[in-house]
Design a protein around this motif. Structure first.
Motif, PDB file in Angstrom:
ATOM      1  N   GLY A 142       6.387  -0.142  -2.937  1.00  0.00           N
ATOM      2  CA  GLY A 142       5.286  -1.171  -3.038  1.00  0.00           C
ATOM      3  C   GLY A 142       3.868  -0.529  -3.692  1.00  0.00           C
ATOM      4  O   GLY A 142       2.949  -1.444  -4.024  1.00  0.00           O
ATOM      5  N   THR A 143       3.868   0.729  -3.655  1.00  0.00           N
ATOM      6  CA  THR A 143       2.522   1.224  -4.313  1.00  0.00           C
ATOM      7  C   THR A 143       2.225   0.720  -5.607  1.00  0.00           C
ATOM      8  O   THR A 143       0.893   0.135  -5.690  1.00  0.00           O
ATOM      9  CB  THR A 143       2.602   2.747  -4.301  1.00  0.00           C
ATOM     10  OG1 THR A 143       2.912   3.203  -3.089  1.00  0.00           O
ATOM     11  CG2 THR A 143       1.324   3.381  -4.882  1.00  0.00           C
ATOM     12  N   CYS A 144       3.240   0.620  -6.512  1.00  0.00           N
ATOM     13  CA  CYS A 144       2.546   0.073  -7.791  1.00  0.00           C
ATOM     14  C   CYS A 144       2.076  -1.472  -7.750  1.00  0.00           C
ATOM     15  O   CYS A 144       1.537  -1.745  -8.170  1.00  0.00           O
ATOM     16  CB  CYS A 144       3.828  -0.020  -8.831  1.00  0.00           C
ATOM     17  SG  CYS A 144       5.326  -0.498  -8.142  1.00  0.00           S
ATOM     18  N   VAL A 145       2.857  -2.247  -6.873  1.00  0.00           N
ATOM     19  CA  VAL A 145       2.497  -3.528  -6.575  1.00  0.00           C
ATOM     20  C   VAL A 145       1.124  -3.804  -5.977  1.00  0.00           C
ATOM     21  O   VAL A 145       0.518  -4.431  -6.311  1.00  0.00           O
ATOM     22  CB  VAL A 145       3.522  -4.440  -5.747  1.00  0.00           C
ATOM     23  CG1 VAL A 145       3.237  -5.550  -5.272  1.00  0.00           C
ATOM     24  CG2 VAL A 145       4.935  -4.085  -6.085  1.00  0.00           C
ATOM     25  N   GLU A 146       0.698  -2.834  -4.962  1.00  0.00           N
ATOM     26  CA  GLU A 146      -0.778  -2.743  -4.297  1.00  0.00           C
ATOM     27  C   GLU A 146      -1.623  -2.537  -5.719  1.00  0.00           C
ATOM     28  O   GLU A 146      -2.684  -3.191  -5.616  1.00  0.00           O
ATOM     29  CB  GLU A 146      -0.597  -1.876  -3.342  1.00  0.00           C
ATOM     30  CG  GLU A 146       0.050  -2.310  -2.142  1.00  0.00           C
ATOM     31  CD  GLU A 146      -0.191  -1.217  -0.842  1.00  0.00           C
ATOM     32  OE1 GLU A 146      -1.180  -0.375  -1.059  1.00  0.00           O
ATOM     33  OE2 GLU A 146       0.768  -1.123  -0.361  1.00  0.00           O
ATOM     34  N   ILE A 147      -1.414  -1.451  -6.451  1.00  0.00           N
ATOM     35  CA  ILE A 147      -2.243  -1.452  -7.436  1.00  0.00           C
ATOM     36  C   ILE A 147      -2.474  -2.069  -8.596  1.00  0.00           C
ATOM     37  O   ILE A 147      -3.461  -2.513  -8.846  1.00  0.00           O
ATOM     38  CB  ILE A 147      -1.904   0.097  -8.079  1.00  0.00           C
ATOM     39  CG1 ILE A 147      -1.719   1.400  -6.947  1.00  0.00           C
ATOM     40  CG2 ILE A 147      -2.956   0.548  -9.275  1.00  0.00           C
ATOM     41  CD1 ILE A 147      -1.695   2.596  -7.284  1.00  0.00           C
ATOM     42  N   CYS A 148      -1.141  -2.535  -9.149  1.00  0.00           N
ATOM     43  CA  CYS A 148      -1.214  -3.505 -10.363  1.00  0.00           C
ATOM     44  C   CYS A 148      -0.611  -4.758  -9.883  1.00  0.00           C
ATOM     45  O   CYS A 148       0.582  -4.979 -10.446  1.00  0.00           O
ATOM     46  CB  CYS A 148      -0.836  -2.883 -11.620  1.00  0.00           C
ATOM     47  SG  CYS A 148      -2.080  -1.867 -12.182  1.00  0.00           S
ATOM     48  N   PRO A 149      -0.933  -5.711  -9.059  1.00  0.00           N
ATOM     49  CA  PRO A 149      -0.067  -6.794  -8.611  1.00  0.00           C
ATOM     50  C   PRO A 149       0.336  -7.686  -9.798  1.00  0.00           C
ATOM     51  O   PRO A 149       0.920  -8.760  -9.691  1.00  0.00           O
ATOM     52  CB  PRO A 149      -0.941  -7.513  -7.615  1.00  0.00           C
ATOM     53  CG  PRO A 149      -2.471  -6.895  -7.688  1.00  0.00           C
ATOM     54  CD  PRO A 149      -2.226  -5.680  -8.247  1.00  0.00           C
ATOM     55  N   GLU A 150      -0.676  -7.761 -10.847  1.00  0.00           N
ATOM     56  CA  GLU A 150      -0.524  -8.484 -11.914  1.00  0.00           C
ATOM     57  C   GLU A 150       0.591  -8.109 -12.915  1.00  0.00           C
ATOM     58  O   GLU A 150       1.136  -8.878 -13.476  1.00  0.00           O
ATOM     59  CB  GLU A 150      -1.698  -8.605 -12.783  1.00  0.00           C
ATOM     60  CG  GLU A 150      -2.937  -8.888 -12.082  1.00  0.00           C
ATOM     61  CD  GLU A 150      -3.552  -7.465 -11.582  1.00  0.00           C
ATOM     62  OE1 GLU A 150      -3.249  -6.580 -11.766  1.00  0.00           O
ATOM     63  OE2 GLU A 150      -4.872  -7.771 -10.970  1.00  0.00           O
ATOM     64  N   VAL A 151       1.130  -6.879 -12.608  1.00  0.00           N
ATOM     65  CA  VAL A 151       2.240  -6.464 -13.591  1.00  0.00           C
ATOM     66  C   VAL A 151       3.346  -6.137 -12.632  1.00  0.00           C
ATOM     67  O   VAL A 151       4.444  -6.504 -13.392  1.00  0.00           O
ATOM     68  CB  VAL A 151       1.441  -5.227 -14.207  1.00  0.00           C
ATOM     69  CG1 VAL A 151       2.760  -4.298 -15.011  1.00  0.00           C
ATOM     70  CG2 VAL A 151       0.384  -5.240 -14.856  1.00  0.00           C
ATOM     71  N   PHE A 152       3.372  -5.704 -11.550  1.00  0.00           N
ATOM     72  CA  PHE A 152       4.523  -5.253 -10.782  1.00  0.00           C
ATOM     73  C   PHE A 152       4.861  -6.073  -9.595  1.00  0.00           C
ATOM     74  O   PHE A 152       3.983  -6.671  -9.059  1.00  0.00           O
ATOM     75  CB  PHE A 152       4.311  -3.828 -10.223  1.00  0.00           C
ATOM     76  CG  PHE A 152       4.432  -2.773 -11.230  1.00  0.00           C
ATOM     77  CD1 PHE A 152       5.226  -2.135 -12.128  1.00  0.00           C
ATOM     78  CD2 PHE A 152       2.957  -2.166 -11.386  1.00  0.00           C
ATOM     79  CE1 PHE A 152       5.140  -1.306 -12.902  1.00  0.00           C
ATOM     80  CE2 PHE A 152       2.848  -1.452 -12.528  1.00  0.00           C
ATOM     81  CZ  PHE A 152       3.729  -0.698 -13.409  1.00  0.00           C
TER      82      PHE A 152
END
Ligand code: SF4
Length: 91
Positions: free
Chosen positions: A42-52
């Motif tokens: 979930g790291t990418c979702v935390e960093i870029c929730p608009e994208v991932f």
């Protein structure tokens, strides 16, 4: 900002001398998540929730290629613990 070089279609810029080098995608590149490598942290979702977003199998996918407003997704790419996110050139 000064273009330093282009590596595999990724433009590498230096904002100012002595500052952190920032990578940017080329106009023809798109984000890709290798779901076989993704461990669903979930790291990418935390960093870029608009994208991932995580799907029903807890695997990340790109929900909006153009959604990043802050880091051009390079921070998400660099933070993935298994290197599952990359830029892919469109043909
Ligand atoms: S950071 Fe990498 S491993 Fe974690 S959810 Fe995103 S793609 Fe999957």
């Amino acid at each position: 900002m000064t273009l330093i070089k282009v590596v595999s279609g990724v433009r590498i810029y230096s904002r100012n001398e002595g500052q952190k080098i920032q990578k940017r995608r080329s106009a023809m590149a798109r984000l890709v998540v290798n779901q076989e490598e993704c461990i669903g942290c979930g790291t990418c979702v935390e960093i870029c929730p608009e994208v991932f977003e995580l799907d029903e199998n807890e695997k990340s996918y790109v929900k909006n290629q153009e959604g990043c407003q802050s880091c051009d997704c390079q921070e998400a790419i660099d933070s993935c613990p298994v290197g599952a996110i990359s830029w892919e050139e469109e043909s």
